[in-house]
Design a protein around this motif. Structure first.
Motif, PDB file in Angstrom:
ATOM      1  N   LEU A 112      12.142  34.579  22.818  1.00  0.00           N
ATOM      2  CA  LEU A 112      12.648  36.194  22.756  1.00  0.00           C
ATOM      3  C   LEU A 112      12.386  36.291  21.000  1.00  0.00           C
ATOM      4  CD1 LEU A 112      14.087  38.937  23.901  1.00  0.00           C
ATOM      5  CD2 LEU A 112      15.685  36.885  24.877  1.00  0.00           C
ATOM      6  N   ASP A 113      12.139  37.693  21.131  1.00  0.00           N
ATOM      7  CA  ASP A 113      12.149  37.811  19.243  1.00  0.00           C
ATOM      8  C   ASP A 113      13.854  39.099  19.624  1.00  0.00           C
ATOM      9  OD1 ASP A 113      12.438  38.928  16.767  1.00  0.00           O
ATOM     10  OD2 ASP A 113      10.299  39.023  16.929  1.00  0.00           O
ATOM     11  N   THR A 137       8.216  38.254  23.203  1.00  0.00           N
ATOM     12  CA  THR A 137       8.951  39.698  24.245  1.00  0.00           C
ATOM     13  C   THR A 137       9.570  40.176  22.892  1.00  0.00           C
ATOM     14  OG1 THR A 137       9.460  38.983  26.198  1.00  0.00           O
ATOM     15  CG2 THR A 137      10.882  40.629  25.363  1.00  0.00           C
ATOM     16  N   GLY A 138       9.881  41.189  22.298  1.00  0.00           N
ATOM     17  CA  GLY A 138      11.015  41.599  20.703  1.00  0.00           C
ATOM     18  C   GLY A 138      11.979  43.283  21.806  1.00  0.00           C
ATOM     19  N   VAL A 139      12.874  42.398  21.756  1.00  0.00           N
ATOM     20  CA  VAL A 139      14.114  43.440  21.639  1.00  0.00           C
ATOM     21  C   VAL A 139      14.894  44.594  20.668  1.00  0.00           C
ATOM     22  CG1 VAL A 139      15.833  43.762  23.116  1.00  0.00           C
ATOM     23  CG2 VAL A 139      14.042  42.213  23.867  1.00  0.00           C
ATOM     24  N   ASP A 140      14.502  45.620  20.671  1.00  0.00           N
ATOM     25  CA  ASP A 140      15.299  46.499  19.370  1.00  0.00           C
ATOM     26  C   ASP A 140      15.865  47.509  20.732  1.00  0.00           C
ATOM     27  OD1 ASP A 140      16.651  47.467  17.082  1.00  0.00           O
ATOM     28  OD2 ASP A 140      14.991  45.374  16.113  1.00  0.00           O
ATOM     29  N   ASP A 142      11.423  30.052  25.954  1.00  0.00           N
ATOM     30  CA  ASP A 142      11.576  28.658  25.447  1.00  0.00           C
ATOM     31  C   ASP A 142      12.750  28.792  23.726  1.00  0.00           C
ATOM     32  OD1 ASP A 142       9.948  27.659  27.260  1.00  0.00           O
ATOM     33  OD2 ASP A 142       7.894  28.457  26.405  1.00  0.00           O
ATOM     34  N   ALA A 143      12.401  29.505  23.905  1.00  0.00           N
ATOM     35  CA  ALA A 143      13.163  29.996  22.327  1.00  0.00           C
ATOM     36  C   ALA A 143      13.680  30.960  22.169  1.00  0.00           C
ATOM     37  CB  ALA A 143      12.435  29.336  21.010  1.00  0.00           C
ATOM     38  N   VAL A 144      14.529  31.438  21.352  1.00  0.00           N
ATOM     39  CA  VAL A 144      14.870  33.010  21.267  1.00  0.00           C
ATOM     40  C   VAL A 144      15.337  33.083  19.321  1.00  0.00           C
ATOM     41  CG1 VAL A 144      16.998  34.761  21.097  1.00  0.00           C
ATOM     42  CG2 VAL A 144      16.457  33.271  23.173  1.00  0.00           C
ATOM     43  N   VAL A 145      14.912  34.214  18.566  1.00  0.00           N
ATOM     44  CA  VAL A 145      14.540  33.719  17.592  1.00  0.00           C
ATOM     45  C   VAL A 145      15.939  35.275  16.931  1.00  0.00           C
ATOM     46  CG1 VAL A 145      12.813  32.432  17.163  1.00  0.00           C
ATOM     47  CG2 VAL A 145      11.868  34.376  17.267  1.00  0.00           C
ATOM     48  N   THR A 146      15.509  35.222  15.681  1.00  0.00           N
ATOM     49  CA  THR A 146      15.951  36.497  15.297  1.00  0.00           C
ATOM     50  C   THR A 146      16.549  36.162  13.267  1.00  0.00           C
ATOM     51  OG1 THR A 146      17.939  38.286  15.142  1.00  0.00           O
ATOM     52  CG2 THR A 146      18.861  36.294  15.847  1.00  0.00           C
ATOM     53  N   ALA A 147      16.558  37.299  13.154  1.00  0.00           N
ATOM     54  CA  ALA A 147      16.330  37.185  11.220  1.00  0.00           C
ATOM     55  C   ALA A 147      16.545  38.385  10.518  1.00  0.00           C
ATOM     56  CB  ALA A 147      14.728  36.613  11.018  1.00  0.00           C
ATOM     57  N   ARG A 189      15.872  28.360  28.224  1.00  0.00           N
ATOM     58  CA  ARG A 189      16.022  26.897  29.282  1.00  0.00           C
ATOM     59  C   ARG A 189      16.375  25.957  29.003  1.00  0.00           C
ATOM     60  NH1 ARG A 189      13.030  23.472  26.437  1.00  0.00           N
ATOM     61  NH2 ARG A 189      11.492  24.063  25.789  1.00  0.00           N
ATOM     62  N   ASP A 190      16.591  25.428  30.288  1.00  0.00           N
ATOM     63  CA  ASP A 190      17.449  23.923  29.835  1.00  0.00           C
ATOM     64  C   ASP A 190      16.589  22.982  28.679  1.00  0.00           C
ATOM     65  OD1 ASP A 190      19.127  23.766  31.464  1.00  0.00           O
ATOM     66  OD2 ASP A 190      18.100  23.182  32.757  1.00  0.00           O
ATOM     67  N   GLY A 191      17.617  22.575  27.731  1.00  0.00           N
ATOM     68  CA  GLY A 191      16.848  22.677  26.081  1.00  0.00           C
ATOM     69  C   GLY A 191      16.177  23.519  25.211  1.00  0.00           C
ATOM     70  N   GLY A 192      16.302  24.692  25.526  1.00  0.00           N
ATOM     71  CA  GLY A 192      15.451  25.740  24.467  1.00  0.00           C
ATOM     72  C   GLY A 192      16.732  25.642  23.470  1.00  0.00           C
ATOM     73  N   VAL A 193      15.564  26.886  22.199  1.00  0.00           N
ATOM     74  CA  VAL A 193      16.089  26.911  20.841  1.00  0.00           C
ATOM     75  C   VAL A 193      16.697  27.801  20.484  1.00  0.00           C
ATOM     76  CG1 VAL A 193      14.059  26.443  20.077  1.00  0.00           C
ATOM     77  CG2 VAL A 193      16.614  26.157  18.609  1.00  0.00           C
ATOM     78  N   PHE A 194      17.746  28.411  20.190  1.00  0.00           N
ATOM     79  CA  PHE A 194      17.555  29.610  19.504  1.00  0.00           C
ATOM     80  C   PHE A 194      18.039  29.668  18.423  1.00  0.00           C
ATOM     81  CE2 PHE A 194      21.696  32.441  17.981  1.00  0.00           C
ATOM     82  CZ  PHE A 194      21.443  33.174  17.921  1.00  0.00           C
TER      83      PHE A 194
END
Length: 258
Positions: free
Chosen positions: A48-49, A71-74, A115-120, A143-148
């Motif tokens: 998730l971006d 998935t990009g959200v804005d 699995d991951a959520v990223v933002t910058a 998810r459990d063990g996922g990273v932000f």
């Protein structure tokens, strides 16, 4: 594709140059971000971006991990127009219009967990309490063990003289580069608003989020500024681990594990 006075790739490139005027080590920050995604989620992550803008992170994600999905959200109509043009025909990418301060924004997502959520360079728009609430909702879509991973304007408040010296150094660099023709944030938006295809999305962006060509700052009135605040808030919102994984004098990348 509708013809524009500038191609979608050119808009991506000018966005990158404008952002690098503020953050010359931006690509190193992205490398560490994607290293961490790979370390936690492997080579085919579902990502998730968050506040994706033109799709800067998604573009780098897919070049490094061709089997990834994003998935990009804005909320920004202008930046999403560029993203949709750039990723047109790529079924690995889904783009969603949503307001991250709306408690129901996660209902619009195509996947139940990531699995991951990223933002910058985005969440500094939010004030303290909306950002704290957003961190809780991010925890809920991992998810459990996922990273932000959040890369943004954060400082170490324990080194004020070093911080001031670094800011003076980079302010002088930016002025030299501006004199040589570099576009800053207002200048980039002025160029975008003059594009016949992007003028209408830009008008809608200005109505929703304000005119970035104005002298008003991009930060919220009560936006957190220290790395420690972010780490504490992430733990408060249920993340099992949170730490800084990269920093410059003005920016940091924090990672939090669910």
């Amino acid at each position: 594709m509708t013809e524009t006075t500038t191609t979608w790739q050119e808009w991506q490139d000018t966005w990158d140059r404008q952002q690098e005027w503020y953050m010359p080590d931006r690509e190193e920050r992205f490398r560490v971000m994607l290293d961490t995604v790979e370390a936690v989620a492997g080579l085919e992550p579902v990502v998730l971006d968050l506040a994706c803008g033109t799709g800067t992170i998604t573009d780098r994600l897919l070049k490094r991990f061709p089997g990834a999905r994003s998935t990009g959200v804005d909320l920004d109509p202008a930046l999403l127009t560029i993203a949709r043009g750039h990723f047109a025909g790529d079924d690995r990418v889904e783009l969603v219009t949503a307001d991250l301060t709306d408690p129901s924004w996660t209902d619009a997502l195509p996947h139940r967990s990531y699995d991951a959520v990223v933002t910058a360079t985005a969440l500094h728009w939010l004030d303290t309490e909306p950002l704290r609430a957003l961190y809780g909702r991010v925890h809920g879509v991992l998810r459990d063990g996922g990273v932000f991973l959040n890369a943004d304007h954060m400082t170490d408040a324990s080194t004020p003289r070093l911080n001031a010296a670094a800011e003076a150094f980079h302010a002088a660099r930016r002025e030299r580069e501006r004199a040589a023709g570099a576009l800053d944030w207002p200048g980039w938006w002025t160029k975008l608003a003059a594009d016949p295809v992007l003028a209408e999305p830009a008008r809608r962006r200005f109505a929703i989020l304000g005119d970035p060509r104005s002298p008003d700052g991009a930060h919220g009135a009560d936006s957190p500024t220290t790395t420690q605040w972010h780490l504490d808030a992430l733990r408060e919102q249920g993340f099992a681990e949170a730490r800084q994984v990269w920093c410059s004098p003005s920016d940091a990348l924090v990672a939090a594990l669910r």
